[in-house]
Scaffold this active site. Sequence first.
Site, PDB file in Angstrom:
ATOM      1  N   LEU A 134       0.827  -1.211   0.000  1.00 51.42           N
ATOM      2  CA  LEU A 134       0.000   0.000   0.000  1.00 51.42           C
ATOM      3  C   LEU A 134       0.862   1.263   0.000  1.00 51.42           C
ATOM      4  O   LEU A 134       2.028   1.223   0.415  1.00 51.42           O
ATOM      5  CB  LEU A 134      -0.889   0.030   1.256  1.00 51.42           C
ATOM      6  CG  LEU A 134      -1.959  -1.050   1.393  1.00 51.42           C
ATOM      7  CD1 LEU A 134      -2.597  -0.974   2.783  1.00 51.42           C
ATOM      8  CD2 LEU A 134      -3.022  -0.911   0.306  1.00 51.42           C
ATOM      9  N   SER A 135       0.275   2.362  -0.413  1.00 48.50           N
ATOM     10  CA  SER A 135       0.939   3.652  -0.286  1.00 48.50           C
ATOM     11  C   SER A 135       1.240   3.898   1.195  1.00 48.50           C
ATOM     12  O   SER A 135       0.376   3.695   2.041  1.00 48.50           O
ATOM     13  CB  SER A 135       0.019   4.748  -0.831  1.00 48.50           C
ATOM     14  OG  SER A 135       0.638   6.013  -0.677  1.00 48.50           O
ATOM     15  N   GLY A 136       2.454   4.279   1.482  1.00 45.29           N
ATOM     16  CA  GLY A 136       2.844   4.551   2.866  1.00 45.29           C
ATOM     17  C   GLY A 136       3.284   3.321   3.642  1.00 45.29           C
ATOM     18  O   GLY A 136       3.631   3.410   4.820  1.00 45.29           O
ATOM     19  N   ALA A 137       3.312   2.161   2.977  1.00 44.26           N
ATOM     20  CA  ALA A 137       3.713   0.934   3.682  1.00 44.26           C
ATOM     21  C   ALA A 137       5.210   0.933   3.988  1.00 44.26           C
ATOM     22  O   ALA A 137       5.651   0.304   4.955  1.00 44.26           O
ATOM     23  CB  ALA A 137       3.336  -0.302   2.868  1.00 44.26           C
ATOM     24  N   GLY A 138       6.003   1.603   3.129  1.00 48.07           N
ATOM     25  CA  GLY A 138       7.451   1.680   3.389  1.00 48.07           C
ATOM     26  C   GLY A 138       8.325   1.251   2.218  1.00 48.07           C
ATOM     27  O   GLY A 138       9.532   1.076   2.380  1.00 48.07           O
ATOM     28  N   LYS A 139       7.734   1.121   1.023  1.00 48.34           N
ATOM     29  CA  LYS A 139       8.489   0.633  -0.139  1.00 48.34           C
ATOM     30  C   LYS A 139       9.677   1.540  -0.462  1.00 48.34           C
ATOM     31  O   LYS A 139      10.796   1.078  -0.632  1.00 48.34           O
ATOM     32  CB  LYS A 139       7.562   0.522  -1.364  1.00 48.34           C
ATOM     33  CG  LYS A 139       6.361  -0.399  -1.145  1.00 48.34           C
ATOM     34  CD  LYS A 139       5.460  -0.464  -2.365  1.00 48.34           C
ATOM     35  CE  LYS A 139       4.798   0.864  -2.730  1.00 48.34           C
ATOM     36  NZ  LYS A 139       3.874   1.386  -1.683  1.00 48.34           N
ATOM     37  N   THR A 140       9.406   2.828  -0.577  1.00 51.99           N
ATOM     38  CA  THR A 140      10.461   3.778  -0.955  1.00 51.99           C
ATOM     39  C   THR A 140      11.545   3.825   0.116  1.00 51.99           C
ATOM     40  O   THR A 140      12.748   3.792  -0.195  1.00 51.99           O
ATOM     41  CB  THR A 140       9.858   5.188  -1.158  1.00 51.99           C
ATOM     42  OG1 THR A 140       8.876   5.100  -2.188  1.00 51.99           O
ATOM     43  CG2 THR A 140      10.921   6.193  -1.559  1.00 51.99           C
ATOM     44  N   SER A 200       1.722  -1.800  -7.255  1.00 52.75           N
ATOM     45  CA  SER A 200       1.414  -3.016  -8.036  1.00 52.75           C
ATOM     46  C   SER A 200       0.321  -3.845  -7.376  1.00 52.75           C
ATOM     47  O   SER A 200       0.584  -4.935  -6.859  1.00 52.75           O
ATOM     48  CB  SER A 200       2.662  -3.861  -8.299  1.00 52.75           C
ATOM     49  OG  SER A 200       3.599  -3.860  -7.254  1.00 52.75           O
TER      50      SER A 200
END
Length: 181
Positions: A13-19, A86
């Site tokens: 999700l957005s904000g999950a920590g991917k970046t 994704s």
Amino acid sequence: MKQSGVTVWFTGLSGAGKTTITQAIEKKLREHDYPVEILDGDIVRENLTKGLGFSKEDRDENIRRIGFVANLLTRHGVIVLVSAISPYREIREEVKARIGDFVEVFVNAPLAVCEDRDVKGLYKKARSGEIKAFTGISDPYEPPLNPEVECRTDLETLEESVAKVWQGLEERGYLRKPVSV
Ligand code: ADP
């Protein structure tokens, strides 16, 4: 022996920590002199996939193009870090099958935690209806069923999440140093 490339695909999700995790992993890989590239969803949508929207068709096309580039780089021995929501399982599986050398990382935090973080202020806009088709709010997210690595970013520190990804790469033989002959 040549450095064997791999695509490390961060979904969540957005904000999950991917970046945050991909940037930390990139730094660590560079410190160890590995060839590494990042394909970040937000940046890719400004160039490679500019003009695509957020319908299922456009989201899938976005992922297909990212996968195409990731595959080329992987074949050239690069460790490719893909950071993209994704949300659809089927297209992730399609890309995985094509690339082969592929490690899926599920960056997992409950929606409530991501919304509470609201790193980019997008959840607020999604709740107010200013943003339509927002993943987790008004658009689906299909979690991976069998990810190679899962980072629970609501329960782990960034260092713990990075260590899990590192271990996942090491275990699969992707962190062997190239030996010149
Ligand atoms: P995404 O790229 O998935 O949209 P971001 O990386 O932009 O998410 O934001 C994730 C937020 O969560 C950051 O503010 C980060 O500091 C925080 N965070 C807390 N714990 C972790 C962790 N273990 N791994 C990654 N991010 C974490």
